[in-house]
Design an enzyme around this catalytic site. Structure first.
Site, PDB file in Angstrom:
ATOM      1  N   SER A 268      11.772  18.044  24.520  1.00 24.62           N
ATOM      2  CA  SER A 268      10.700  18.000  25.520  1.00 24.62           C
ATOM      3  C   SER A 268      11.270  18.316  26.899  1.00 24.62           C
ATOM      4  O   SER A 268      12.470  18.197  27.143  1.00 24.62           O
ATOM      5  CB  SER A 268      10.043  16.616  25.511  1.00 24.62           C
ATOM      6  OG  SER A 268      10.438  15.884  26.638  1.00 24.62           O
ATOM      7  N   LYS A 269      10.366  18.699  27.814  1.00 29.16           N
ATOM      8  CA  LYS A 269      10.844  19.045  29.156  1.00 29.16           C
ATOM      9  C   LYS A 269      11.350  17.807  29.893  1.00 29.16           C
ATOM     10  O   LYS A 269      11.976  17.911  30.931  1.00 29.16           O
ATOM     11  CB  LYS A 269       9.757  19.764  29.943  1.00 29.16           C
ATOM     12  CG  LYS A 269       8.520  18.948  30.192  1.00 29.16           C
ATOM     13  CD  LYS A 269       7.506  19.756  30.971  1.00 29.16           C
ATOM     14  CE  LYS A 269       6.252  18.919  31.184  1.00 29.16           C
ATOM     15  NZ  LYS A 269       5.182  19.653  31.800  1.00 29.16           N
ATOM     16  N   ARG A 270      11.069  16.627  29.339  1.00 26.31           N
ATOM     17  CA  ARG A 270      11.569  15.394  29.963  1.00 26.31           C
ATOM     18  C   ARG A 270      12.776  14.837  29.213  1.00 26.31           C
ATOM     19  O   ARG A 270      13.111  13.666  29.324  1.00 26.31           O
ATOM     20  CB  ARG A 270      10.465  14.341  30.004  1.00 26.31           C
ATOM     21  CG  ARG A 270       9.327  14.735  30.899  1.00 26.31           C
ATOM     22  CD  ARG A 270       8.337  13.633  31.150  1.00 26.31           C
ATOM     23  NE  ARG A 270       7.236  14.178  31.917  1.00 26.31           N
ATOM     24  CZ  ARG A 270       6.208  14.808  31.395  1.00 26.31           C
ATOM     25  NH1 ARG A 270       6.113  14.945  30.087  1.00 26.31           N
ATOM     26  NH2 ARG A 270       5.255  15.312  32.162  1.00 26.31           N
TER      27      ARG A 270
END
Ligand code: GLU
Length: 505
Positions: A268-270
């Site tokens: 995920s981008k996080r």
């Protein structure tokens, strides 16, 4: 005749381009270049509600930094199929023509359902234990559309200005078979496919219609995208078929997912692995979130794309370090895996280290100088080149250079406690004051002379500890080769540092 090889990267400007998107662009670029074809950037901005300011510019800058530049498209010069932004193409009526054709041939229909009615339908189906409620050949029979309402009423409703969408009429129970270069033949039953909206009530096409029209009109030969698009591919096949364009459709390639380092789910981008998920720093103005970029973290673009290329692809042997030219000549979709590719943060850093080691000191200095200047440090290039030579073995990242060797630029204001407690005694000040005097007499200030001078001082002056000399001149216990460092700092600076240290110790 084989079609000219033309691949497109078609991001939606709904946020910063994450590394998964860069990989899609990279694979398309490599294939296009390998076959002497074109690489096109198309901006798919038909969902105006998700449009994010700055995203388009970010995408363009990211591709430029990565060195995977399109030769045609938004930000890279208009080719023969301009415009390349879907919102502009919509203004030209390009998509409506195709939607009208599907309506006229009975493969699409008009639907007036409000969002409340659609919600109700979903709830009704959920209550009846339908697993994936959808608007389809069965459920559309109970909805307000041009298949259930009499023709004159449909006409009246349209004339009254009631909002409507155009939907694809998917048959009830038909096998849809298509070929994917990575996955082989895929068969899906049409009962699993919903009646996708093709034109929205504001007249904007959805992705499903728009990308097909554009891929056809822009003569795209291969459509490469992430695995998340695989479930909608059957609808796309039907659209091509109903438009009579199945033979002109691009070959499809759905890339494997990029997985978290532990292999547990999609990256995920996080992600918290400590490495960036975006090529450049990205600030999401809607959420206020800030994401760090590979560029700003000190990665070189060649290391970044080399690492990305091996996320899901391999050259058929165990080569890992490959230049862009080598990636181009070795790339093929046949060697792209179907299964997800695990992101490996340690390996990613390793790639960067390998690339740093391949650079000349001159190239490293070019990258380091702007970072120094950002800290207000202005040094002549020759000094920085030598600094890079002395510090590079210890670094994984360009951004580490300064921290690893800040003493090249700043005189010490504290002294390594461990070394001083152990090695500094009542005689030291006198001995090192004598050494400073000896240094002052050196006329040929270079590393070898300094080394020799220190050696003779050991017999002439007394026991001088080399690590103490390092601490007095740099403040720290370890670092670059000492006499090379002192040679670079220059006589005046070294004597000044020694005298300053001796005056406070
Ligand atoms: N606009 C789509 C996206 O951002 C492109 C998918 C495709 O390449 O067809 O993912």
């Amino acid at each position: 005749m084989e079609k000219r090889v033309r691949l497109r990267f078609a991001p939606s400007p709904t946020g910063g381009l994450h590394m998964g998107g860069v990989r899609t662009a990279l694979f398309s670029y490599l294939f296009a270049k390998k076959h002497g074809g074109d690489f096109v950037l198309r901006i798919e901005d038909t969902d105006q509600t998700r449009y994010v300011n700055g995203a388009e510019e970010y995408i363009i800058n990211s591709l430029k930094w990565c060195g995977i530049e399109p030769n045609e498209g938004v930000g890279f010069g208009d080719g023969p199929y301009a415009p390349y932004r879907q919102s502009e193409r919509k203004e030209l009526g390009i998509y409506k023509k195709y939607a009208d054709q599907l309506l006229a041939s009975g493969h699409a229909y008009i639907a007036f359902d409000t969002s409340e009615e659609l919600d109700e339908m979903r709830k009704r189906l959920e209550a009846a234990k339908v697993v994936a409620p959808q608007y389809n050949a069965v459920t559309r029979q109970n909805m307000r559309n041009s298949l259930t309402l009499p023709e004159n009423e449909v006409k009246k409703l349209i004339e009254s200005g009631l909002p409507y969408v155009v939907r694809l009429k998917v048959p009830r129970n038909e096998e849809i078979r298509f070929h994917d270069i990575i996955r082989g033949w895929v068969t899906v039953n049409s009962s699993q496919v919903d009646d996708k909206v093709l034109l929205k009530s504001d007249g904007m096409p959805t992705y499903h219609l728009a990308h097909i029209v554009d891929d056809i009109e822009m003569k795209i030969s291969h459509a490469v995208r992430g695995e998340e698009w695989l479930p909608s591919a059957p609808s796309h096949i039907l659209i091509y078929r109903y438009l009579g364009l199945e033979h002109d459709m691009p070959k499809l390639a759905h890339l494997p997912l990029i997985l978290k380092p532990d292999g547990n789910g999609k990256l995920s981008k996080r992600d918290k692995s400590g490495l960036p998920m975006f090529p450049l720093d990205w600030f999401d103005e809607r959420t206020g979130e800030k994401y760090v970029g590979y560029r700003e973290s000190g990665f070189t673009p060649d290391a970044f794309i080399n690492m990305l290329a091996l996320l899901g692809w391999n050259p058929g042997d165990n080569r890992e370090i490959m230049s862009k030219e080598e990636l181009i000549s070795n790339f093929s979709f046949e060697r792209v895996n179907k299964s997800g590719a695990k992101f490996d943060p340690e390996k990613t850093k390793w790639f960067n280290q390998q690339y740093l080691r391949m650079k000349t000191d001159e190239q490293l200095a070019d990258a380091v100088i702007p970072l120094l200047e950002a800290k207000g440090i202005h040094k002549e290039k020759a000094f920085v080149v030598e600094f890079c030579r002395l510090i590079k073995e210890k670094a994984h990242f360009i951004t580490e250079f300064f921290d690893l060797g800040s003493y090249f630029f700043i005189s010490p204001n504290s002294y390594d406690e461990k070394v001083m407690t152990k090695k500094w005694n009542h005689e030291s000040k006198e001995l090192f004051t004598k050494l400073a005097v000896k240094f002052e007499s050196i006329s040929n200030w270079d590393s070898q002379t300094l080394h020799d001078c220190f050696q003779t001082a050991q017999t002439e002056i007394g026991k001088l500890d080399m690590q103490v000399l390092r601490v007095l001149t740099t403040g720290v216990a370890g670092g670059a080769q000492l006499f090379d460092l002192l040679a670079l700092l220059g006589k005046e600076e070294v004597i000044a540092r020694l005298n300053a240290s001796l005056s406070i110790l």
